[in-house]
Design an enzyme around this catalytic site. Sequence first.
Site, short mmCIF file in Angstrom:
data_model
loop_
_atom_site.label_atom_id
_atom_site.label_comp_id
_atom_site.label_asym_id
_atom_site.label_seq_id
_atom_site.Cartn_x
_atom_site.Cartn_y
_atom_site.Cartn_z
CG ASP A 409 -1.91 1.10 1.29
OD1 ASP A 409 -1.75 2.07 0.53
OD2 ASP A 409 -2.86 1.00 2.10
CG HIS A 410 3.06 4.16 -3.17
ND1 HIS A 410 4.11 4.41 -2.34
CD2 HIS A 410 3.48 4.52 -4.42
CE1 HIS A 410 5.12 4.91 -3.02
NE2 HIS A 410 4.77 4.98 -4.30
NE ARG A 411 -4.10 3.84 1.44
CZ ARG A 411 -5.22 3.39 2.01
NH1 ARG A 411 -6.25 4.20 2.17
NH2 ARG A 411 -5.30 2.14 2.42
#
Length: 437
Positions: A409-411
């Site tokens: 998850d790039h967040r």
Amino acid sequence: MTDNNKSGLCEIKVPDVGNVPSIDVVEVLIKVGDVIEIEQTVATLETDKASMELPSSAAGTVKEVFIKAGDKVSEGALIATVIVADAGQGDADKPAAPALVAAPPVDTAPKAPVVEAPAASAAKAVTAAAEPVAASTGVKAHASPSVRLFARELGVDISKVSAGSGRKGRILKDDVKNFVKKVMAEGAPATVAGIPSIPAVDFSVFGETEVQKLSKIKRLTGQNLTRVWLNLPMVTYHDEADITDMEAFRNALNAEKGKDEVKVTGLMFIIKALVAGMRQFPSFNASLSSDGESLILKKYFNIGIAVDTPNGLVVPVLRDVDTKSISQLAAELAEKSAKARLGKLMPADMQGGCITISSLGGIGGTAFTPIVNAPEVAILGVTRAKMQPVWNGKEFVPRLMLPLDLTYDHRVIDGAEGARFMAAIRQNLSDIRRLLL
């Protein structure tokens, strides 16, 4: 679950199914007067997560049945009474465990925000405009909890569904669907965030077709993966690990085991290497809070293992893997995989995962892009290892290389951290002595 009294009457009740408040009765397989055996399925129950077979814990004659298809029950609800064949038998005191037919990945950690489906957002967008057509009557809508949940998922105020087509005006799912269709036809936008809906196609005009219903697990898994795909900005990073020495040690270890002992697979070492990486990079052992403002760091290490079953993909969870040996993990995974394929996993067996491993090594492939099992923040994919020539600075030497695919998850995780995490896993697998550090 059964309770016995002095007359030899046994009560079959709904057992603990993992804090599920409402359970649908799909099918009742017994009737008054039936003679049943221990472990015989008496009913099929269904939650929004799983379909379960409820076995009898006593043999005898059914005296009374208290449920019917379509009912809703909860833990401890009375299913039936049975006149036991032998009032003193010990088996009658054993709680009956429901057998899980199929279930998607389940977790009790905070859920990521859900992006609404096109129909849901469209319904919300025009609900106010549609009030004159289907205005609230001021009377509480007559609908079951499952229909209310369905309406909420579509973003529909159920009080605005003017009349139900069910018995005594009960609102059914079809009524909610028709309401949404009507509102959309009156001017709702055709797309949401630039995502057009896929038009229906009558494929029968091109040739012979056959309609095959999806299993519940595939339908629910599809819904979960769609939510994840729409909510998470995912990145997949690919790399390879040299597992030549690890495989040599694994083969030597298995050679020492007896004929009936569980053999150690490479997956056990991958689990250990993954945990070591999670200790070094705590953000991989975390979940994003529902408001997206905080990161919830976990101090335990539970690893989900994707298992292929006849009904679809399930993810049993191995708990506290940091405290267990390679042999213990091998035995536990073998047991849970067997239960998964037989449809006997409990909901609790698939809850509480920190990160998931999806291995296609037994099938093949060189790489793939696994989808994160939210609310986890990463998933590790594994494909088939193969011998390759590797340059050691002087010459090419044959080494066994294992392809790894990390989706995150790039967040929560940026590219540099993802690369460093994969490098740590690769190093741990290439030299398993690092796992002792």
